[in-house]
Scaffold this motif. Sequence first.
Motif, PDB file in Angstrom:
ATOM      1  N   SER A 117       0.858  -1.180   0.000  1.00 33.26           N
ATOM      2  CA  SER A 117       0.000   0.000   0.000  1.00 33.26           C
ATOM      3  C   SER A 117       0.896   1.232   0.000  1.00 33.26           C
ATOM      4  O   SER A 117       2.045   1.178   0.439  1.00 33.26           O
ATOM      5  N   SER A 139      -4.325  -6.693  -1.336  1.00 29.16           N
ATOM      6  CA  SER A 139      -3.983  -5.280  -1.522  1.00 29.16           C
ATOM      7  C   SER A 139      -4.907  -4.607  -2.538  1.00 29.16           C
ATOM      8  O   SER A 139      -4.904  -4.966  -3.724  1.00 29.16           O
ATOM      9  N   GLN A 140      -5.663  -3.627  -2.093  1.00 28.55           N
ATOM     10  CA  GLN A 140      -6.506  -2.860  -3.008  1.00 28.55           C
ATOM     11  C   GLN A 140      -5.648  -2.130  -4.041  1.00 28.55           C
ATOM     12  O   GLN A 140      -6.036  -2.001  -5.200  1.00 28.55           O
ATOM     13  N   CYS A 198      -4.801  -4.543  -6.736  1.00 29.07           N
ATOM     14  CA  CYS A 198      -6.021  -4.822  -7.492  1.00 29.07           C
ATOM     15  C   CYS A 198      -6.292  -3.699  -8.495  1.00 29.07           C
ATOM     16  O   CYS A 198      -6.552  -3.957  -9.675  1.00 29.07           O
ATOM     17  N   ASP A 199      -6.201  -2.464  -8.049  1.00 27.81           N
ATOM     18  CA  ASP A 199      -6.430  -1.325  -8.939  1.00 27.81           C
ATOM     19  C   ASP A 199      -5.415  -1.301 -10.071  1.00 27.81           C
ATOM     20  O   ASP A 199      -5.759  -1.028 -11.225  1.00 27.81           O
ATOM     21  N   ARG A 252      -9.890  -9.335  -7.983  1.00 27.21           N
ATOM     22  CA  ARG A 252     -10.616  -8.765  -6.850  1.00 27.21           C
ATOM     23  C   ARG A 252      -9.727  -8.842  -5.622  1.00 27.21           C
ATOM     24  O   ARG A 252      -8.714  -9.536  -5.627  1.00 27.21           O
ATOM     25  N   THR A 253     -10.144  -8.113  -4.580  1.00 30.11           N
ATOM     26  CA  THR A 253      -9.438  -8.263  -3.314  1.00 30.11           C
ATOM     27  C   THR A 253      -9.960  -9.520  -2.636  1.00 30.11           C
ATOM     28  O   THR A 253     -11.131  -9.876  -2.757  1.00 30.11           O
TER      29      THR A 253
END
Length: 197
Positions: free
Chosen positions: A21, A81-82, A85-86, A99-100
């Motif tokens: 992150s 981890s978002q 994912c993004d 997806r998360t």
Amino acid sequence: MGTVKPWSRSEPTRSPFALPSGLGGWFAGRIMLWLNEQQDVVDLLDVRPGEVVLEVGYGPGGLIRRLRRTSAKRICGVDPSQQMCDLVRRRADERIEVRTGTAERTGFRDAEFDCAVSVNNVAIWPNLERGLDELRRVTRPGGRLLIAWHGGTHPNRIARSQALREDQLTRIEQELGKRFTTTARHELTSLTAWLAR
């Protein structure tokens, strides 16, 4: 950056590689892409035409890029981890769904995948047994699961520093053996891998 308590360590970790992150996560993702040569994983997984594949812990998407070159019908992934994912979603096409999620909680249906793969994250799962139970659940009967961790025949300095003890490697193999009919250990160039069927 969050804290992760891996099954393989006595202490929690705040490593940006465990849960990327922020700026540290961005750098961790770049390093993962640079260090993780995964063609030998794709070769061992041997994706067949029309198969549906799940990657657990896809990080910045290096293995997903390689899986796109196979004849897989669909490639899915979960990562806690978002940020990762993004990042991967921005480069995804119609065959890719990310997806998360975690090894313990993928959010997919029973027997949805022909094969599942996890590279360099099994040792940082909070619970090895629950993660393998979930991957057994989402893998169809007769399907296969490939688990890989730093090691192999010619590991780089970083891979050597992350190598698991032999008793931990044995534990992974034994737990796979409780859930799959056959399990074979393979020493790839920079990874120790198990292919379970």
